[in-house]
Design a protein around this motif. Structure first.
Motif, PDB file in Angstrom:
ATOM      1  N   LEU A 186       1.119  -6.024   1.103  1.00 27.82           N
ATOM      2  CA  LEU A 186       1.269  -6.100  -0.348  1.00 27.82           C
ATOM      3  C   LEU A 186       0.676  -4.881  -1.051  1.00 27.82           C
ATOM      4  O   LEU A 186       1.284  -4.352  -1.989  1.00 27.82           O
ATOM      5  CB  LEU A 186       0.646  -7.398  -0.863  1.00 27.82           C
ATOM      6  CG  LEU A 186       0.854  -7.727  -2.328  1.00 27.82           C
ATOM      7  CD1 LEU A 186       2.323  -7.691  -2.716  1.00 27.82           C
ATOM      8  CD2 LEU A 186       0.252  -9.088  -2.634  1.00 27.82           C
ATOM      9  N   SER A 187      -0.463  -4.395  -0.612  1.00 26.58           N
ATOM     10  CA  SER A 187      -1.053  -3.189  -1.211  1.00 26.58           C
ATOM     11  C   SER A 187      -0.123  -1.991  -1.065  1.00 26.58           C
ATOM     12  O   SER A 187       0.050  -1.207  -2.005  1.00 26.58           O
ATOM     13  CB  SER A 187      -2.399  -2.862  -0.570  1.00 26.58           C
ATOM     14  OG  SER A 187      -3.364  -3.814  -0.920  1.00 26.58           O
ATOM     15  N   GLN A 188       0.482  -1.854   0.099  1.00 24.33           N
ATOM     16  CA  GLN A 188       1.408  -0.745   0.328  1.00 24.33           C
ATOM     17  C   GLN A 188       2.660  -0.882  -0.533  1.00 24.33           C
ATOM     18  O   GLN A 188       3.167   0.108  -1.051  1.00 24.33           O
ATOM     19  CB  GLN A 188       1.785  -0.679   1.809  1.00 24.33           C
ATOM     20  CG  GLN A 188       0.628  -0.301   2.700  1.00 24.33           C
ATOM     21  CD  GLN A 188       0.904  -0.571   4.174  1.00 24.33           C
ATOM     22  OE1 GLN A 188       1.589  -1.522   4.538  1.00 24.33           O
ATOM     23  NE2 GLN A 188       0.343   0.286   5.030  1.00 24.33           N
ATOM     24  N   PHE A 239      -0.244 -10.156 -17.811  1.00 25.79           N
ATOM     25  CA  PHE A 239      -0.695 -11.019 -18.886  1.00 25.79           C
ATOM     26  C   PHE A 239      -0.975 -10.155 -20.107  1.00 25.79           C
ATOM     27  O   PHE A 239      -1.671  -9.153 -20.026  1.00 25.79           O
ATOM     28  CB  PHE A 239      -1.941 -11.799 -18.463  1.00 25.79           C
ATOM     29  CG  PHE A 239      -1.633 -12.758 -17.357  1.00 25.79           C
ATOM     30  CD1 PHE A 239      -1.035 -13.974 -17.625  1.00 25.79           C
ATOM     31  CD2 PHE A 239      -1.875 -12.412 -16.036  1.00 25.79           C
ATOM     32  CE1 PHE A 239      -0.721 -14.836 -16.595  1.00 25.79           C
ATOM     33  CE2 PHE A 239      -1.568 -13.265 -15.000  1.00 25.79           C
ATOM     34  CZ  PHE A 239      -0.990 -14.493 -15.293  1.00 25.79           C
ATOM     35  N   MET A 240      -0.403 -10.566 -21.219  1.00 25.58           N
ATOM     36  CA  MET A 240      -0.536  -9.785 -22.452  1.00 25.58           C
ATOM     37  C   MET A 240      -1.371 -10.580 -23.448  1.00 25.58           C
ATOM     38  O   MET A 240      -1.151 -11.785 -23.614  1.00 25.58           O
ATOM     39  CB  MET A 240       0.834  -9.494 -23.037  1.00 25.58           C
ATOM     40  CG  MET A 240       1.709  -8.756 -22.077  1.00 25.58           C
ATOM     41  SD  MET A 240       2.931  -7.875 -22.976  1.00 25.58           S
ATOM     42  CE  MET A 240       3.777  -7.115 -21.624  1.00 25.58           C
ATOM     43  N   PRO A 243      -1.978  -1.621 -11.597  1.00 25.89           N
ATOM     44  CA  PRO A 243      -2.098  -2.712 -10.622  1.00 25.89           C
ATOM     45  C   PRO A 243      -3.351  -3.559 -10.808  1.00 25.89           C
ATOM     46  O   PRO A 243      -3.371  -4.724 -10.417  1.00 25.89           O
ATOM     47  CB  PRO A 243      -2.100  -1.995  -9.273  1.00 25.89           C
ATOM     48  CG  PRO A 243      -2.436  -0.579  -9.565  1.00 25.89           C
ATOM     49  CD  PRO A 243      -1.973  -0.309 -10.968  1.00 25.89           C
ATOM     50  N   GLU A 244      -4.367  -3.007 -11.451  1.00 27.99           N
ATOM     51  CA  GLU A 244      -5.584  -3.782 -11.690  1.00 27.99           C
ATOM     52  C   GLU A 244      -5.372  -4.860 -12.756  1.00 27.99           C
ATOM     53  O   GLU A 244      -6.180  -5.768 -12.904  1.00 27.99           O
ATOM     54  CB  GLU A 244      -6.750  -2.859 -12.076  1.00 27.99           C
ATOM     55  CG  GLU A 244      -6.613  -2.187 -13.419  1.00 27.99           C
ATOM     56  CD  GLU A 244      -5.732  -0.940 -13.436  1.00 27.99           C
ATOM     57  OE1 GLU A 244      -5.606  -0.342 -14.524  1.00 27.99           O
ATOM     58  OE2 GLU A 244      -5.168  -0.554 -12.392  1.00 27.99           O
ATOM     59  N   MET A 245      -4.251  -4.780 -13.477  1.00 32.52           N
ATOM     60  CA  MET A 245      -3.955  -5.735 -14.545  1.00 32.52           C
ATOM     61  C   MET A 245      -2.824  -6.699 -14.185  1.00 32.52           C
ATOM     62  O   MET A 245      -2.324  -7.406 -15.047  1.00 32.52           O
ATOM     63  CB  MET A 245      -3.568  -4.970 -15.825  1.00 32.52           C
ATOM     64  CG  MET A 245      -4.625  -4.032 -16.333  1.00 32.52           C
ATOM     65  SD  MET A 245      -6.112  -4.879 -16.880  1.00 32.52           S
ATOM     66  CE  MET A 245      -5.519  -5.651 -18.353  1.00 32.52           C
ATOM     67  N   VAL A 246      -2.426  -6.725 -12.921  1.00 31.79           N
ATOM     68  CA  VAL A 246      -1.281  -7.535 -12.518  1.00 31.79           C
ATOM     69  C   VAL A 246      -1.727  -8.649 -11.576  1.00 31.79           C
ATOM     70  O   VAL A 246      -2.660  -8.483 -10.803  1.00 31.79           O
ATOM     71  CB  VAL A 246      -0.190  -6.653 -11.861  1.00 31.79           C
ATOM     72  CG1 VAL A 246      -0.624  -6.124 -10.523  1.00 31.79           C
ATOM     73  CG2 VAL A 246       1.132  -7.375 -11.757  1.00 31.79           C
TER      74      VAL A 246
END
Length: 70
Positions: free
Chosen positions: A19-21, A64-65, A31-34
């Motif tokens: 998943l990281s790849q 998320f918003m 990606p830190e916000m997903v």
């Protein structure tokens, strides 16, 4: 090539891939916000390196918003 579904869209990817790849390969914005679901199960961020993507997996990226009242 393997077929997977990303946010409902069919895509071809080369396996093996975790998943990281996949996140890096897709150039996912912030990606830190997903949050990520694989086959409708949330993937813990600490497990992204251990979560292997397989043929026909369904991967959903959820942002998320924030909002508020005026």
């Amino acid at each position: 090539m393997a077929k997977i579904y990303i946010n409902g869209d069919e895509q071809d990817i080369k396996l093996p891939l975790n998943l990281s790849q996949l996140i890096a390969q897709l150039h996912i914005d912030k990606p830190e916000m997903v949050s990520v679901q694989v086959n409708e199960e949330f993937a813990e961020r600490d497990d992204w390196d251990k979560t292997n993507i397989k043929e026909a997996d369904r991967v959903d990226f959820l942002y998320f918003m924030g909002g508020g009242a005026l």
